[in-house]
Enzyme design. Structure first.
Site, PDB file in Angstrom:
ATOM      1  N   HIS A 106      30.807  36.015  41.886  1.00  0.00           N
ATOM      2  CA  HIS A 106      30.959  35.823  43.335  1.00  0.00           C
ATOM      3  C   HIS A 106      31.205  34.353  43.693  1.00  0.00           C
ATOM      4  O   HIS A 106      31.001  33.956  44.841  1.00  0.00           O
ATOM      5  CB  HIS A 106      29.736  36.362  44.082  1.00  0.00           C
ATOM      6  CG  HIS A 106      29.664  37.872  44.075  1.00  0.00           C
ATOM      7  ND1 HIS A 106      28.548  38.573  44.463  1.00  0.00           N
ATOM      8  CD2 HIS A 106      30.580  38.803  43.734  1.00  0.00           C
ATOM      9  CE1 HIS A 106      28.782  39.875  44.348  1.00  0.00           C
ATOM     10  NE2 HIS A 106      30.001  40.042  43.903  1.00  0.00           N
ATOM     11  N   CYS A 117      46.731  26.584  48.841  1.00  0.00           N
ATOM     12  CA  CYS A 117      47.426  26.438  47.540  1.00  0.00           C
ATOM     13  C   CYS A 117      46.588  26.901  46.353  1.00  0.00           C
ATOM     14  O   CYS A 117      47.080  26.911  45.228  1.00  0.00           O
ATOM     15  CB  CYS A 117      47.874  24.990  47.335  1.00  0.00           C
ATOM     16  SG  CYS A 117      46.534  23.854  46.881  1.00  0.00           S
ATOM     17  N   GLU A 200      11.280  45.980  42.527  1.00  0.00           N
ATOM     18  CA  GLU A 200      11.075  47.402  42.835  1.00  0.00           C
ATOM     19  C   GLU A 200      12.273  48.162  42.266  1.00  0.00           C
ATOM     20  O   GLU A 200      13.296  47.548  41.982  1.00  0.00           O
ATOM     21  CB  GLU A 200      11.001  47.587  44.352  1.00  0.00           C
ATOM     22  CG  GLU A 200      12.260  47.083  45.023  1.00  0.00           C
ATOM     23  CD  GLU A 200      12.110  46.821  46.512  1.00  0.00           C
ATOM     24  OE1 GLU A 200      10.997  46.872  47.029  1.00  0.00           O
ATOM     25  OE2 GLU A 200      13.155  46.569  47.124  1.00  0.00           O
TER      26      GLU A 200
END
Ligand code: OAD
Length: 231
Positions: A106, A117, A200
């Site tokens: 990411h 560019c 979790e």
């Protein structure tokens, strides 16, 4: 030699003081994705988007790697096979903890990208609304992060690694964002043993052969010691 592929998300950096996205006090409780994390948001209100990432860059600059980042670097150094770290995180805490060749799917807060560019350069601490590109001079500098609607980086290499993985681990990620959320099924199909390490059970927890629940700073070093004990 057993190849290990590790996917990390915001949960591994939570104890370094960087917020997650989808926990109750997470970033997406305070901001709307469509206001700050899409190309359309940047076109509409570049100042707001730059402010959002400037704040995150400042927070990340103050953060220190925690025991989980450091344990993964130790695994890379001591495992007899290859250990590939793929992260959805835009901070540099894996590298600060000693990891190498981290695939930032990411993007990275520390980098700037010219929307005109495609040139990349080290981002200044504070990016301006019309940040000039040092290569083409267009006022089109943006954070080099992948927004919703854009294609994540390094995907071909990541799929090659997943096809060769014998162990796949997912650490501190909710399993809500694709394509990263599909890596476990790719690795399973390639015959890997998969494990989830998270506070979790994630949304895709059932796809993992094993899960260990708890804080990354506690459970990741134990998992790494268990692996290295078997070498
Ligand atoms: P999320 O915020 O969606 O999920 C973080 C996960 O980490 C949750 O499952 C938490 O339970 C867990 N967690 C929180 N604290 C933890 C701790 N101390 N130890 C272990 N686990 C902990 O973050 P991501 O899954 O990384 O993308 O989010 C994926 C992507 O969505 C991000 O890369 C970002 C976001 O929108 C873009 O901006 C493109």
């Amino acid at each position: 030699m057993t190849k290990i592929v590790i996917l990390t998300g915001a949960g591994i950096s939570a104890e370094s003081g960087l917020g997650t996205f989808r926990d109750d006090d997470g970033l997406w409780a305070k901001y709307r994705i469509e206001d700050v994390a899409t190309p359309e948001a940047f076109a509409r209100n570049p100042e707001l988007v730059q402010d959002f990432y400037n704040q995150r860059r400042a927070n990340a600059a103050d953060a220190k790697p925690n025991a989980a980042h450091i344990a993964l670097a130790r695994l890379q150094q001591n495992w007899p096979g290859e250990v590939v770290i793929v992260t959805q995180n835009v901070d540099a805490l894996h590298e600060a903890g000693g990891a190498v060749d981290v695939l930032h799917m990411h993007g990275e807060l520390a980098q700037a990208l010219c929307a005109a560019c495609g040139h990349r350069w080290p981002a200044p601490e504070v990016m301006q609304t019309n940040e000039p590109c040092p290569a083409c001079q267009a006022p089109s500098g943006r954070p080099d992060v992948v927004w919703f609607g854009e294609i994540p980086y390094h995907m071909a290499r990541i799929y090659e690694h997943l096809a060769e993985a014998e162990i796949f681990a997912s650490i501190g990620t909710s399993g809500q964002v694709y394509p990263a959320a599909a890596f476990v099924s790719e690795a399973n199909a390639a015959g890997a043993t998969s494990i989830e390490l998270n506070l979790e059970p994630s949304d895709i927890s059932r796809q993992f052969a094993e899960r260990r629940l708890g804080r990354a700073s506690q459970i990741v070093p134990i998992w790494v010691e268990d692996l290295l004990a078997g070498v």
